[in-house]
Each structure stands twice: as structure tokens, then as C-alpha cells.
Design a protein around this motif. Structure first.
Motif, PDB file in Angstrom:
ATOM      1  N   VAL A  69       1.261  -1.455  -0.259  1.00  0.00           N
ATOM      2  CA  VAL A  69      -0.197   0.225   0.304  1.00  0.00           C
ATOM      3  C   VAL A  69       1.119   1.322  -0.086  1.00  0.00           C
ATOM      4  O   VAL A  69       0.459   2.073  -0.463  1.00  0.00           O
ATOM      5  CB  VAL A  69      -1.213  -0.003   1.045  1.00  0.00           C
ATOM      6  CG1 VAL A  69      -1.675   1.300   1.652  1.00  0.00           C
ATOM      7  CG2 VAL A  69      -1.967  -1.172   1.096  1.00  0.00           C
ATOM      8  N   ALA A  70       1.842   1.179   1.119  1.00  0.00           N
ATOM      9  CA  ALA A  70       3.290   2.537   0.814  1.00  0.00           C
ATOM     10  C   ALA A  70       3.498   2.657  -0.569  1.00  0.00           C
ATOM     11  O   ALA A  70       3.594   3.403  -0.653  1.00  0.00           O
ATOM     12  CB  ALA A  70       3.835   1.867   2.374  1.00  0.00           C
ATOM     13  N   VAL A  71       3.617   1.647  -1.209  1.00  0.00           N
ATOM     14  CA  VAL A  71       4.636   1.785  -2.248  1.00  0.00           C
ATOM     15  C   VAL A  71       3.629   2.073  -3.195  1.00  0.00           C
ATOM     16  O   VAL A  71       4.145   3.284  -4.575  1.00  0.00           O
ATOM     17  CB  VAL A  71       5.088   0.525  -2.529  1.00  0.00           C
ATOM     18  CG1 VAL A  71       5.876   0.579  -4.125  1.00  0.00           C
ATOM     19  CG2 VAL A  71       6.460   0.321  -1.883  1.00  0.00           C
ATOM     20  N   LEU A  72       2.500   1.501  -3.513  1.00  0.00           N
ATOM     21  CA  LEU A  72       2.097   1.990  -4.351  1.00  0.00           C
ATOM     22  C   LEU A  72       1.279   3.433  -4.301  1.00  0.00           C
ATOM     23  O   LEU A  72       1.095   4.149  -5.336  1.00  0.00           O
ATOM     24  CB  LEU A  72       0.461   1.262  -4.438  1.00  0.00           C
ATOM     25  CG  LEU A  72      -0.531   1.299  -5.615  1.00  0.00           C
ATOM     26  CD1 LEU A  72       0.263   0.865  -6.677  1.00  0.00           C
ATOM     27  CD2 LEU A  72      -1.955   0.471  -5.513  1.00  0.00           C
ATOM     28  N   LEU A  73       0.671   4.008  -3.275  1.00  0.00           N
ATOM     29  CA  LEU A  73       0.996   5.445  -2.638  1.00  0.00           C
ATOM     30  C   LEU A  73       1.738   6.251  -2.833  1.00  0.00           C
ATOM     31  O   LEU A  73       1.681   7.290  -3.696  1.00  0.00           O
ATOM     32  CB  LEU A  73       0.410   5.400  -1.617  1.00  0.00           C
ATOM     33  CG  LEU A  73      -0.631   5.215  -1.340  1.00  0.00           C
ATOM     34  CD1 LEU A  73      -1.568   5.243   0.755  1.00  0.00           C
ATOM     35  CD2 LEU A  73      -1.868   5.872  -1.561  1.00  0.00           C
ATOM     36  N   HIS A  74       2.936   5.677  -3.026  1.00  0.00           N
ATOM     37  CA  HIS A  74       4.467   6.621  -3.201  1.00  0.00           C
ATOM     38  C   HIS A  74       5.122   7.007  -4.999  1.00  0.00           C
ATOM     39  O   HIS A  74       5.120   7.418  -5.394  1.00  0.00           O
ATOM     40  CB  HIS A  74       5.774   6.251  -2.880  1.00  0.00           C
ATOM     41  CG  HIS A  74       7.187   7.029  -2.751  1.00  0.00           C
ATOM     42  ND1 HIS A  74       6.826   8.505  -2.102  1.00  0.00           N
ATOM     43  CD2 HIS A  74       7.880   6.011  -3.893  1.00  0.00           C
ATOM     44  CE1 HIS A  74       8.614   8.531  -2.831  1.00  0.00           C
ATOM     45  NE2 HIS A  74       8.295   6.975  -3.403  1.00  0.00           N
ATOM     46  N   LEU A  75       4.647   5.298  -6.016  1.00  0.00           N
ATOM     47  CA  LEU A  75       4.379   5.962  -7.237  1.00  0.00           C
ATOM     48  C   LEU A  75       3.147   6.140  -8.297  1.00  0.00           C
ATOM     49  O   LEU A  75       3.515   6.158  -8.281  1.00  0.00           O
ATOM     50  CB  LEU A  75       4.199   3.866  -7.480  1.00  0.00           C
ATOM     51  CG  LEU A  75       6.018   3.291  -7.032  1.00  0.00           C
ATOM     52  CD1 LEU A  75       5.923   1.667  -7.644  1.00  0.00           C
ATOM     53  CD2 LEU A  75       6.769   4.089  -7.931  1.00  0.00           C
ATOM     54  N   LYS A  76       2.810   7.029  -7.219  1.00  0.00           N
ATOM     55  CA  LYS A  76       1.205   7.940  -7.540  1.00  0.00           C
ATOM     56  C   LYS A  76       2.275   8.448  -9.452  1.00  0.00           C
ATOM     57  O   LYS A  76       1.256   7.919 -10.809  1.00  0.00           O
ATOM     58  CB  LYS A  76       1.326   9.450  -7.202  1.00  0.00           C
ATOM     59  CG  LYS A  76      -0.065   9.801  -7.610  1.00  0.00           C
ATOM     60  CD  LYS A  76      -0.533  11.140  -6.720  1.00  0.00           C
ATOM     61  CE  LYS A  76      -1.032  12.175  -7.615  1.00  0.00           C
ATOM     62  NZ  LYS A  76      -1.955  12.718  -6.732  1.00  0.00           N
ATOM     63  N   ASP A  77       3.070   9.367  -9.408  1.00  0.00           N
ATOM     64  CA  ASP A  77       3.272  10.056 -10.004  1.00  0.00           C
ATOM     65  C   ASP A  77       3.993   8.742 -11.393  1.00  0.00           C
ATOM     66  O   ASP A  77       3.794   9.108 -13.132  1.00  0.00           O
ATOM     67  CB  ASP A  77       4.657  11.448  -9.910  1.00  0.00           C
ATOM     68  CG  ASP A  77       3.939  12.256  -9.453  1.00  0.00           C
ATOM     69  OD1 ASP A  77       2.779  12.242  -9.595  1.00  0.00           O
ATOM     70  OD2 ASP A  77       4.481  12.805  -8.829  1.00  0.00           O
ATOM     71  N   THR A  78       5.259   8.102 -10.569  1.00  0.00           N
ATOM     72  CA  THR A  78       5.234   7.407 -11.866  1.00  0.00           C
ATOM     73  C   THR A  78       4.115   6.018 -12.643  1.00  0.00           C
ATOM     74  O   THR A  78       3.871   6.144 -13.788  1.00  0.00           O
ATOM     75  CB  THR A  78       6.513   6.598 -11.430  1.00  0.00           C
ATOM     76  OG1 THR A  78       7.287   6.487 -10.343  1.00  0.00           O
ATOM     77  CG2 THR A  78       6.459   4.849 -12.700  1.00  0.00           C
ATOM     78  N   LEU A  79       2.637   5.900 -11.557  1.00  0.00           N
ATOM     79  CA  LEU A  79       1.995   5.363 -12.752  1.00  0.00           C
ATOM     80  C   LEU A  79       0.935   5.546 -13.398  1.00  0.00           C
ATOM     81  O   LEU A  79       0.896   5.122 -14.254  1.00  0.00           O
ATOM     82  CB  LEU A  79       0.429   4.525 -11.586  1.00  0.00           C
ATOM     83  CG  LEU A  79       1.824   3.299  -9.969  1.00  0.00           C
ATOM     84  CD1 LEU A  79       0.989   3.187  -9.313  1.00  0.00           C
ATOM     85  CD2 LEU A  79       2.561   2.339 -11.331  1.00  0.00           C
ATOM     86  N   HIS A  80       0.869   6.957 -12.799  1.00  0.00           N
ATOM     87  CA  HIS A  80       0.209   8.436 -13.901  1.00  0.00           C
ATOM     88  C   HIS A  80       1.399   8.818 -14.864  1.00  0.00           C
ATOM     89  O   HIS A  80       0.116   9.161 -16.434  1.00  0.00           O
ATOM     90  CB  HIS A  80      -0.027   9.111 -12.978  1.00  0.00           C
ATOM     91  CG  HIS A  80      -1.049   9.117 -12.018  1.00  0.00           C
ATOM     92  ND1 HIS A  80      -1.673  10.733 -11.322  1.00  0.00           N
ATOM     93  CD2 HIS A  80      -2.073   8.068 -11.803  1.00  0.00           C
ATOM     94  CE1 HIS A  80      -2.433  10.593 -10.582  1.00  0.00           C
ATOM     95  NE2 HIS A  80      -2.550   9.018 -10.653  1.00  0.00           N
ATOM     96  N   GLY A  81       2.308   8.733 -15.264  1.00  0.00           N
ATOM     97  CA  GLY A  81       3.289   8.653 -16.474  1.00  0.00           C
ATOM     98  C   GLY A  81       3.020   7.701 -17.101  1.00  0.00           C
ATOM     99  O   GLY A  81       3.028   7.504 -18.519  1.00  0.00           O
ATOM    100  N   ILE A  82       3.015   6.238 -16.706  1.00  0.00           N
ATOM    101  CA  ILE A  82       3.088   5.370 -17.504  1.00  0.00           C
ATOM    102  C   ILE A  82       1.554   4.472 -18.505  1.00  0.00           C
ATOM    103  O   ILE A  82       1.811   5.117 -19.226  1.00  0.00           O
ATOM    104  CB  ILE A  82       3.497   3.872 -16.500  1.00  0.00           C
ATOM    105  CG1 ILE A  82       4.815   3.654 -15.567  1.00  0.00           C
ATOM    106  CG2 ILE A  82       3.283   3.169 -17.194  1.00  0.00           C
ATOM    107  CD1 ILE A  82       4.640   3.047 -15.108  1.00  0.00           C
ATOM    108  N   VAL A  83       0.553   5.810 -17.673  1.00  0.00           N
ATOM    109  CA  VAL A  83      -1.089   4.984 -18.015  1.00  0.00           C
ATOM    110  C   VAL A  83      -1.426   6.202 -19.021  1.00  0.00           C
ATOM    111  O   VAL A  83      -1.520   6.184 -20.333  1.00  0.00           O
ATOM    112  CB  VAL A  83      -2.077   5.433 -17.266  1.00  0.00           C
ATOM    113  CG1 VAL A  83      -3.218   6.090 -17.853  1.00  0.00           C
ATOM    114  CG2 VAL A  83      -1.726   4.098 -16.234  1.00  0.00           C
TER     115      VAL A  83
END
Length: 425
Positions: free
Chosen positions: A117-131
Motif C-alpha cells: 500500500v505504501a509503495v503503491l501510494l508513493h508511485l502515484k506520479d510514476t504510474l500516472h506517467g505510465i498510463v
């Protein structure tokens, strides 16, 4: 018992602090470094109480937490610049459940979920960039893989049919899912790195997606007078080298218990190819090229074709073993390797795993198929490429074929490497 109680509470506190730290750093106005530890501890204590008073304690706690967040959001909605979002709320509810699971479930699972959960929350910008980078074709590839793996696979019967009772629809499609998944991982790696990849990375990505398709693409491009024959030969050779990693991976997934016997001879040929690739790389020219556009490996047509090939190879192996004995299997391996080395690798691995084929014959069949595939790709370069690239590829593949034949001839029978692998797929 008291020590275990405090250990559980300490873990809950740590997980809550971890998630709360991330939320505080992200400037969440709903819950942060203090609130999340309280929520997780609340879940843990509710779990302890539920052991004595029943599950209604957990349900009441979850309902109370949800109501508390609803009130907090209602109050915040009256302030200017109110940001409507559910991420923190969802994380809070999940961390309550994680806290309870520390008591009622397995500690390792709860810790893994909390940390995730902590890692997923932290990767917000990275995941949004991938999408943001995912196009319509990429989304289609993902959805097609979902259909292949999560829609088609579960409804197929898990029992054998046909001659020799070796055709299992569920098992056949499971192999399709594995191969499409490997190809799809390479496809998305290409999407991330392909346009800026150098020679080595281009060959690696090509091997992950399809070494045969990469061979065809670069052989055709070698006829362009501006294309580098050394670069084309190197990419083709690296892609074929990576295909051995793919083969060993397939064996590891389908028949992990056979790895101590199967992996060493295949790794020996792979090591030879790595040495040759390094030598060629050091002698390369300074030209640079980008990978050609790669197709979607998750298309249903592609999956159906591979499934048909896998079924035919499986049936051919059973027929050859029954009518011709073990010697007839090598003919099947040679023919299958000309079309698709994955199919013979998976079929052979499955037979080894269920005990219908001994591992010493199994790795030899896989290696024969791989060598047959290498010879076939050399022929493709000869037909589609220019003389210069064919000469380089023929020399490299010729050395590999010679080395592979020496491994087949000289490798000791029943040799096993103690790598601590066991179990069934």
C-alpha cells in the motif's frame, strides 16, 4: 502470549506509520502520520476483540471508520479548494483490514499488503506517467491478454481428450497464457525503451518478444544500403541468445523439478553465445539504429495459432514415442524447432514433469529444437538479408551449432547440478 500481543501491535504501528508517512509527505488533508497508525492499531485491537466477541466487532469498527471519514469529507467540502479523491479513504479502510488480519490471518501476508500500500501510494506520479504513455493499441493488448488469461482459461475443461489422452484444453491454453505473457512483457519493455534502445537492448527486447520476428525484421532492413550489416547481425544474434533464457524460464515455470538436469547443458550453450556476442560487440561499428515497430503479441489469432502448434507438437511427441521410441522424438524436435521452439519446450517440459519422459532425453530434445530453430533463422537471413549480414550470422550460428552438437555428444548422462530446485508446477 503477552509478548506476541505486543509484537503484533508493534507491527501494526509500524505499518501505519509507513503509510501515514507517505500520506503526510503527499500533503493529504484527511489522514497522515498520526492518523494511519491509529487506524491500523484500531483494526488490530478490533481483531483481538473479535476473537472473543464475534465478527460483528470488526464490521462495526469498519462501519465506524467509514462514517468518520464521510463526516470529515463533508466538513472539508465546505472549505475552498476541496479536492475530491478516494485514495486516502481507500487506504485507510484497507489499513484497518490489514491491522485486523495481523490477528486473524498470516502476519507475513499482512506485512506484505501494508508495505505494498505504501509503495503503491508513493508511485502515484510514476504510474500516472505510465498510463499517460499507454496508447489505444497498448490498452487493446492488455485487454486481449485479460481475455486470454482470465476469461478463456477458467472455462476450459481440465481433462484429457483424443489419441493417447495427451490433449488437455486447460493445459494447452495455460501454455498459451505463459507464452503470450512473456511476449507481452517484452512488448511493453519495448514501448518503454525501444525507441531509445541501443544494439544490445534492441537484441534483448527482440529476444523477449520473438527472436524469429526480430531476425526477419533486421534481415530485411539489412538490404537497405544505409543499414549496418554488423549491427543487424549482432541484434539477430543477441535475440537468439536471449531466446535460451526464455527457454530455461519456460522449463522453470512448467517443470521446476527438472532444472538441475535440464538447465546446465542449455546454460552451457547460452554461455557460448554470450561470449560470442561480447566479441562481436567489441568489434561493432559506431552506427546506431532503432528497433522496428513491434506487433501486439496478445492477439487472439496469435494465441490460437500457438495453441494449435502446441497441441500438434504434444500429439506428435506421443505418437513418435509410441511408434518410433525415443529416437523418433528427435525428428519431432527438429521439425518443431523450425516453426516454434516454445511449443516443443513446453510440451517436453510437461512430459518430464509428469514422468512420461526422462530428463536426460528431455533436455536433449529441447536443445535439438533450439539448434534447429537457429539453423532455420540462419536460412531466413540468407533469403531475406544481404550477403554481408548472412556471412556474419552464418559464422556465428555455425559456431553455436557446432558447440551445441558437442554438448549433445559429450555431456555426461544423468548429470545434475545442485541448485536447490524442486516441487511440481
Amino acid at each position: 502470549m503477552e509478548l506476541e500481543l505486543f509484537q503484533t501491535l508493534a507491527i501494526a504501528l509500524g505499518l501505519g506509520l509507513l503509510v501515514g508517512l507517505q500520506r503526510q509527505h503527499d500533503q493529504s488533508q484527511l489522514a497522515g502520520i498520526r492518523t494511519f497508525p491509529l487506524i491500523t492499531l484500531f483494526g488490530t485491537l478490533s481483531g483481538f476483540l473479535a476473537q472473543d466477541f464475534g465478527g460483528w466487532i470488526l464490521a462495526s469498527g469498519l462501519f465506524s471508520l467509514a462514517a468518520l471519514m464521510a463526516v470529515a469529507n463533508f466538513m472539508r467540502s465546505k472549505t475552498p479548494n476541496f479536492d475530491i479523491g478516494l485514495t486516502t479513504e481507500a487506504a485507510a479502510l484497507l489499513m484497518y483490514v490489514v491491522g485486523a488480519y495481523l490477528v486473524l490471518g498470516q502476519t507475513t501476508v499482512a506485512v506484505a499488503v501494508g508495505a505494498s500500500v505504501a509503495v503503491l501510494l508513493h508511485l502515484k506520479d510514476t504510474l500516472h506517467g505510465i498510463v499517460a504513455k499507454i496508447g489505444q493499441n497498448d490498452l487493446r493488448a492488455i485487454m486481449q491478454f485479460v481475455v486470454i488469461s482470465l476469461v478463456v482459461l477458467p472455462v476450459l475443461p481440465d481433462r484429457t481428450f483424443g489419441p493417447y489422452q495427451v490433449l488437455n484444453p486447460y493445459n494447452i491454453w495455460l501454455m498459451v497464457v505463459l507464452i503470450v505473457g512473456l511476449g507481452l512483457s517484452g512488448y511493453f519493455a519495448y514501448k518503454v525503451f525501444g525507441q531509445k534502445s541501443g544494439t544490445v537492448l534492441g537484441g534483448i527486447l527482440g529476444g523477449l518478444i520473438s527472436s524469429t520476428a526480430t531476425t526477419v525484421s533486421y534481415a530485411r532492413r539489412s538490404k537497405d544500403q544505409h543499414a549496418s550489416s554488423m549491427l543487424a547481425a549482432l541484434v539477430i544474434f543477441i535475440a537468439s541468445t536471449v531466446s535460451f533464457v526464455r527457454i530455461i524460464t519456460e522449463v522453470a515455470v512448467v517443470a521446476p523439478g527438472t532444472l538441475p538436469t535440464v538447465a546446465p547443458p542449455l546454460a552451457a550453450v547460452f554461455l557460448l553465445m554470450v561470449i560470442l556476442a561480447i566479441m562481436v560487440y567489441l568489434k561493432r561499428d559506431d552506427s546506431h539504429d532503432t528497433m522496428p515497430e513491434q506487433g501486439n503479441p496478445a492477439q487472439l489469432k496469435t494465441a490460437l495459432v500457438f495453441g494449435a502448434i502446441y497441441a500438434i507438437v504434444t500429439l506428435a511427441i506421443a505418437f513418435a514415442k509410441d511408434k518410433l521410441g525415443d529416437s523418433g522424438l528427435y525428428f519431432v524436435a527438429v521439425v518443431s524447432g523450425l516453426t516454434d521452439v516454445d511449443a516443443i519446450t513446453l510440451s517436453t517440459s510437461r512430459l518430464m514433469q509428469v514422468g512420461n519422459l526422462d530428463t536426460d532425453h528431455g533436455w536433449r530434445l529441447i536443445l535439438v529444437a533450439a539448434l534447429s530453430n537457429i539453423a532455420f533463422k540462419a536460412g531466413l537471413v540468407g533469403v531475406l538479408g544481404n550477403r554481408s549480414v548472412f556471412g556474419k550470422v552464418a559464422l556465428l550460428f555455425g559456431i553455436v551449432l557446432a558447440g551445441g552438437l558437442l554438448v549433445l555428444w559429450l555431456w555426461p548422462e544423468n548429470f545434475q547440478l545442485d541448485i536447490g530446485v524442486g516441487g511440481a508446477a
